[in-house]
Design an enzyme around this catalytic site. Structure first.
Site, PDB file in Angstrom:
ATOM      1  N   ARG A  28       0.850  -1.182   0.000  1.00 24.42           N
ATOM      2  CA  ARG A  28       0.000   0.000   0.000  1.00 24.42           C
ATOM      3  C   ARG A  28       0.890   1.237   0.000  1.00 24.42           C
ATOM      4  O   ARG A  28       2.088   1.134   0.231  1.00 24.42           O
ATOM      5  CB  ARG A  28      -0.944   0.021   1.201  1.00 24.42           C
ATOM      6  CG  ARG A  28      -0.262   0.123   2.544  1.00 24.42           C
ATOM      7  CD  ARG A  28      -1.224  -0.115   3.688  1.00 24.42           C
ATOM      8  NE  ARG A  28      -1.298   1.031   4.588  1.00 24.42           N
ATOM      9  CZ  ARG A  28      -1.713   0.953   5.859  1.00 24.42           C
ATOM     10  NH1 ARG A  28      -2.092  -0.208   6.362  1.00 24.42           N
ATOM     11  NH2 ARG A  28      -1.773   2.026   6.616  1.00 24.42           N
ATOM     12  N   GLU A  87      -3.433   7.807   6.795  1.00 23.66           N
ATOM     13  CA  GLU A  87      -2.089   7.761   7.371  1.00 23.66           C
ATOM     14  C   GLU A  87      -1.012   8.181   6.364  1.00 23.66           C
ATOM     15  O   GLU A  87      -0.086   7.433   6.050  1.00 23.66           O
ATOM     16  CB  GLU A  87      -1.775   6.375   7.924  1.00 23.66           C
ATOM     17  CG  GLU A  87      -2.630   5.988   9.111  1.00 23.66           C
ATOM     18  CD  GLU A  87      -2.278   4.621   9.681  1.00 23.66           C
ATOM     19  OE1 GLU A  87      -2.542   4.394  10.871  1.00 23.66           O
ATOM     20  OE2 GLU A  87      -1.730   3.772   8.941  1.00 23.66           O
ATOM     21  N   GLU A 135      -8.155   5.384  15.109  1.00 24.64           N
ATOM     22  CA  GLU A 135      -7.737   3.983  15.125  1.00 24.64           C
ATOM     23  C   GLU A 135      -7.045   3.651  16.434  1.00 24.64           C
ATOM     24  O   GLU A 135      -6.238   4.433  16.949  1.00 24.64           O
ATOM     25  CB  GLU A 135      -6.752   3.684  13.987  1.00 24.64           C
ATOM     26  CG  GLU A 135      -7.337   3.550  12.614  1.00 24.64           C
ATOM     27  CD  GLU A 135      -6.283   3.077  11.621  1.00 24.64           C
ATOM     28  OE1 GLU A 135      -5.326   2.377  12.045  1.00 24.64           O
ATOM     29  OE2 GLU A 135      -6.390   3.406  10.433  1.00 24.64           O
ATOM     30  N   GLU A 192      -2.930  -8.022   7.423  1.00 26.91           N
ATOM     31  CA  GLU A 192      -3.328  -7.672   8.785  1.00 26.91           C
ATOM     32  C   GLU A 192      -4.375  -8.630   9.360  1.00 26.91           C
ATOM     33  O   GLU A 192      -5.151  -8.256  10.240  1.00 26.91           O
ATOM     34  CB  GLU A 192      -3.846  -6.227   8.815  1.00 26.91           C
ATOM     35  CG  GLU A 192      -2.749  -5.212   8.535  1.00 26.91           C
ATOM     36  CD  GLU A 192      -3.223  -3.768   8.623  1.00 26.91           C
ATOM     37  OE1 GLU A 192      -2.726  -3.031   9.490  1.00 26.91           O
ATOM     38  OE2 GLU A 192      -4.087  -3.378   7.820  1.00 26.91           O
ATOM     39  N   LYS A 193      -4.356  -9.867   8.922  1.00 29.91           N
ATOM     40  CA  LYS A 193      -5.363 -10.822   9.392  1.00 29.91           C
ATOM     41  C   LYS A 193      -5.186 -11.171  10.864  1.00 29.91           C
ATOM     42  O   LYS A 193      -6.134 -11.624  11.523  1.00 29.91           O
ATOM     43  CB  LYS A 193      -5.346 -12.078   8.531  1.00 29.91           C
ATOM     44  CG  LYS A 193      -4.053 -12.876   8.528  1.00 29.91           C
ATOM     45  CD  LYS A 193      -4.166 -14.082   7.591  1.00 29.91           C
ATOM     46  CE  LYS A 193      -2.878 -14.895   7.535  1.00 29.91           C
ATOM     47  NZ  LYS A 193      -1.814 -14.128   6.829  1.00 29.91           N
ATOM     48  N   PHE A 194      -3.968 -10.964  11.427  1.00 28.82           N
ATOM     49  CA  PHE A 194      -3.771 -11.207  12.853  1.00 28.82           C
ATOM     50  C   PHE A 194      -4.023  -9.960  13.698  1.00 28.82           C
ATOM     51  O   PHE A 194      -3.927 -10.006  14.916  1.00 28.82           O
ATOM     52  CB  PHE A 194      -2.351 -11.727  13.112  1.00 28.82           C
ATOM     53  CG  PHE A 194      -2.172 -13.181  12.761  1.00 28.82           C
ATOM     54  CD1 PHE A 194      -2.625 -14.174  13.613  1.00 28.82           C
ATOM     55  CD2 PHE A 194      -1.558 -13.554  11.583  1.00 28.82           C
ATOM     56  CE1 PHE A 194      -2.465 -15.521  13.302  1.00 28.82           C
ATOM     57  CE2 PHE A 194      -1.387 -14.889  11.247  1.00 28.82           C
ATOM     58  CZ  PHE A 194      -1.841 -15.878  12.110  1.00 28.82           C
TER      59      PHE A 194
END
Length: 656
Positions: free
Chosen positions: A103, A142, A298, A346-348
């Site tokens: 990204r 960000e 966030e 970012e699945k964890f």
């Protein structure tokens, strides 16, 4: 009080969306950030937009009573863009390309990226400007988080234009940069490059200007998108999420452009003292735009995914850190993200609705916090701070340059003083050197190496009007071009402080050869000095402490001088953590500054928000706290004279 998080429905089958809205209502969610990383879903190819799915999501949320912070989706360009326009890709200082697959893979100064981003934002804003669900616009995401700077030819061309606007002529640039040194005299702006990989040290003013340019280049993107939103007829507030004390971007300047400040904060549960760094970040964010409440855009509900060790938050810790933000001016508590991702990088990363489902501590705490926030009345503004700490991005950038007497970690040194103030339970605002200092009794200004004439005049005026100022070693050394002023060091504050600096006296780091510490005997007792032990000469100051050992033994280390109605202190070294504690105790007493509540344990913090006090126990042991002044517990409505706070427990009190 907004409550919610990032919502990424494009990651899930449409059949899941109604369930999401039902669960959001159960958790007390009032607002979600939508579409932050949806560019490829909204625009599958150039010139083709697909809004049908987004229409259905926004309408579904609106029917469920959930407001939308609608993103412009420009944070992550879709694959078709870099395939068709590879010139949008950024490069590092070695000339290596940052490729797609992650990204933020765009050059901020790329004309092609800017054109395509504006087309996207215009299309989104024109479609949803008047949708009743949309209450806030979320530009990009960000900025510069992962791409701190671009050195590509896009940046080269834009940097040259930026320099020409700033200096007007190449002769002015040569003068400001001291370009006669090392044969760096330029004949035209076309000869100037970004500070790409070089055999040795770059020109320090070139580095400083490139950091200024980089911040401005990203800011131009925000301004472009905000203008596109306004041109489309949207009247809702516009923001982008900050990241606290983030080096690449000068948030003092950025705060003037956003309608409301929003921030992302991820303190480390592995660090039992991380709540103090979180407090500094939240005080900084509140101070950026003090007249407007801010939003915590966030945070995590539990563990992260990007540290070497991603510890979970302790039971209650998520609520405690959320209330820390509320106590420091936040009118919204949001998370990344609503539903935990099944795939991707970012699945964890934990979420409000975790993989493990509803029978989890995370979900129970999310629901409980939603209820507690919903029960709060409208809260007043104002920190009640009588203490300010000076923090300046230009100075930070200049201190990051190489070739100084010693390496100084500016943020760490500022936070060392902040931690000392925090342990004294003192409310603190963060200010730039040119900020309004009226109303403060004590101002701490650590390591203001780069100090402008306007900043110096502001500090002098504060003291003359009755304030107590602490200036520290390696301050007032260079001008805004990172060049010495005629007359040596400490030229602008010399008369105010009544001292002269002859040499900086760099100390060795632990493990190196040489003197690593400079003990100081002073009115606050003995403490260790680190990093610097400056050689001072006293003109009209009173000596409050002297160096006890080493090269500067017997010479002044801590001084004070009366000026007008106030007092100006100078410390010729960097104190140890315990030394900062003792110095702050002394200075607060001298300035007549008292904590909001007295007798609090070290792990308990109190914040002021008008007549409301938020008391939080960040420790792992229960604490009982006596309350001397008459206050009411907002949860019960009853007067309380003592608090019993479990680990990570909190109370919201109102003064009578």
């Amino acid at each position: 009080m907004h409550y919610g998080g990032d919502y990424n429905p494009e990651q899930w089958p449409e059949a899941v969306w109604p369930e999401d809205v039902r669960r959001m209502r159960e958790a007390g969610v009032t607002m979600v950030s939508l579409g932050i990383f949806s560019w490829s879903r909204i625009q599958p190819e150039e010139g083709l937009f697909d809004f049908d799915w987004l229409d259905r999501v926004i309408d579904l949320l609106h029917e469920g009573g959930i407001a939308v912070d609608l993103a412009t989706a420009t944070a992550s360009p879709p694959p078709w863009m870099s395939a068709k326009y590879p010139e949008i890709l950024p490069q590092d200082d070695n000339g290596a390309t940052y490729w797609p697959g992650s990204r933020q893979h765009y050059a901020p100064a790329s004309p092609v990226y800017r054109r395509l981003a504006r087309e996207l934002v215009t299309a989104i804003a024109e479609r949803y400007a008047s949708h009743p669900a949309v209450v806030l616009w979320h530009v990009n995401n960000e900025y510069a988080c992962h791409l701190h700077a671009d050195y590509s030819d896009n940046a080269r061309d834009a940097f040259r234009e930026w320099l020409e606007r700033k200096y007007g002529t190449i002769e002015e640039l040569n003068s400001a940069w001291g370009a006669a040194f090392w044969s760096q005299l330029y004949g035209s702006f076309d000869q100037v490059f970004p500070p790409r990989k070089a055999p040795y040290s770059h020109n320090p003013t070139q580095l400083l200007d490139f950091r200024r340019f980089t911040s401005d280049s990203f800011l131009e993107l925000f301004q472009m998108e905000k203008q596109a939103i306004r041109d489309a007829g949207a009247t809702q507030p516009v923001t982008t999420n900050f990241m606290g004390a983030f080096a690449p971007l000068d948030y003092w300047r950025w705060a003037q452009e956003v309608d409301v400040v929003t921030d992302d904060a991820y303190p480390d549960p592995n660090d039992p003292e991380s709540f103090r760094a979180a407090a500094f970040q939240r005080d900084l964010v509140r101070s950026l735009k003090p007249e407007v409440p801010w939003l915590l855009m966030e945070q995590s509900t539990n563990a992260l995914n990007w540290r070497p060790s991603n510890a979970p938050k302790a039971p209650g810790q998520m609520a405690a850190l959320s209330m820390q933000a509320v106590g420091r001016g936040a009118d919204g508590i949001l998370f990344f993200q609503w539903r935990q991702s099944q795939g991707g990088a970012e699945k964890f990363h934990s979420a409000m609705l975790p993989h493990a489902g509803l029978d989890t501590r995370t979900w129970r705490e999310v629901v409980a916090l939603g209820g507690e926030l919903a029960a709060l009345p409208q809260l007043p503004g104002g920190s009640g701070a009588k203490v300010a700490i000076v923090f300046d991005w230009d100075n930070w950038w200049a201190l990051r340059n190489p070739d100084h007497p010693v390496i100084l970690d500016y943020l760490e040194l500022v936070q060392r003083w902040y931690r000392a103030l925090h342990r004294r339970h003192l409310s603190v605002d963060v200010v730039p050197p040119t900020g309004d200092l009226t109303g403060y009794s004590l101002v701490v200004a650590p390591q203001l190496y780069l100090l402008t004439e306007e900043g110096a005049a502001n500090l002098r005026g504060f003291v003359d009007a009755g304030g107590h100022l602490l200036a520290t070693a390696f301050s007032d050394v260079v001008d805004e071009d990172d060049r010495f002023r005629p007359g040596g060091y400490l030229t602008q504050l010399r008369e105010l402080l009544g001292i002269r600096v002859e040499d900086f006296g760099a100390l060795a780091f632990p493990g190196q050869l040489g003197q690593t510490s400079a003990p100081v005997d002073s009115v606050v007792g003995e403490f260790a000095g680190e990093l610097l032990a400056e050689e001072l000469s006293v003109d009209s100051a009173e000596v409050l402490g002297t160096f006890a050992e080493g090269r500067t033994a017997g010479r002044p280390a801590f001084t004070v001088r009366q000026s007008g109605a106030g007092r100006a202190y100078y410390l010729a070294t960097v104190p140890s953590e315990s030394g900062a504690d003792e110095l702050i105790r002394y200075l607060a007493d001298e300035a007549g500054v008292e904590p909001s509540l007295s007798g609090l344990p070290a792990t308990v913090e109190v914040t002021e928000r008008g007549d409301v006090l938020v008391v939080i126990n960040h420790g792992t042991m229960a604490e009982r706290i006596a309350i001397a002044e008459p206050v009411d517990d907002l949860a019960s409505g009853e007067q309380v004279k003592a608090l019993s706070l479990e680990p990570f427990g909190f109370a919201v009190l109102r003064r009578r």
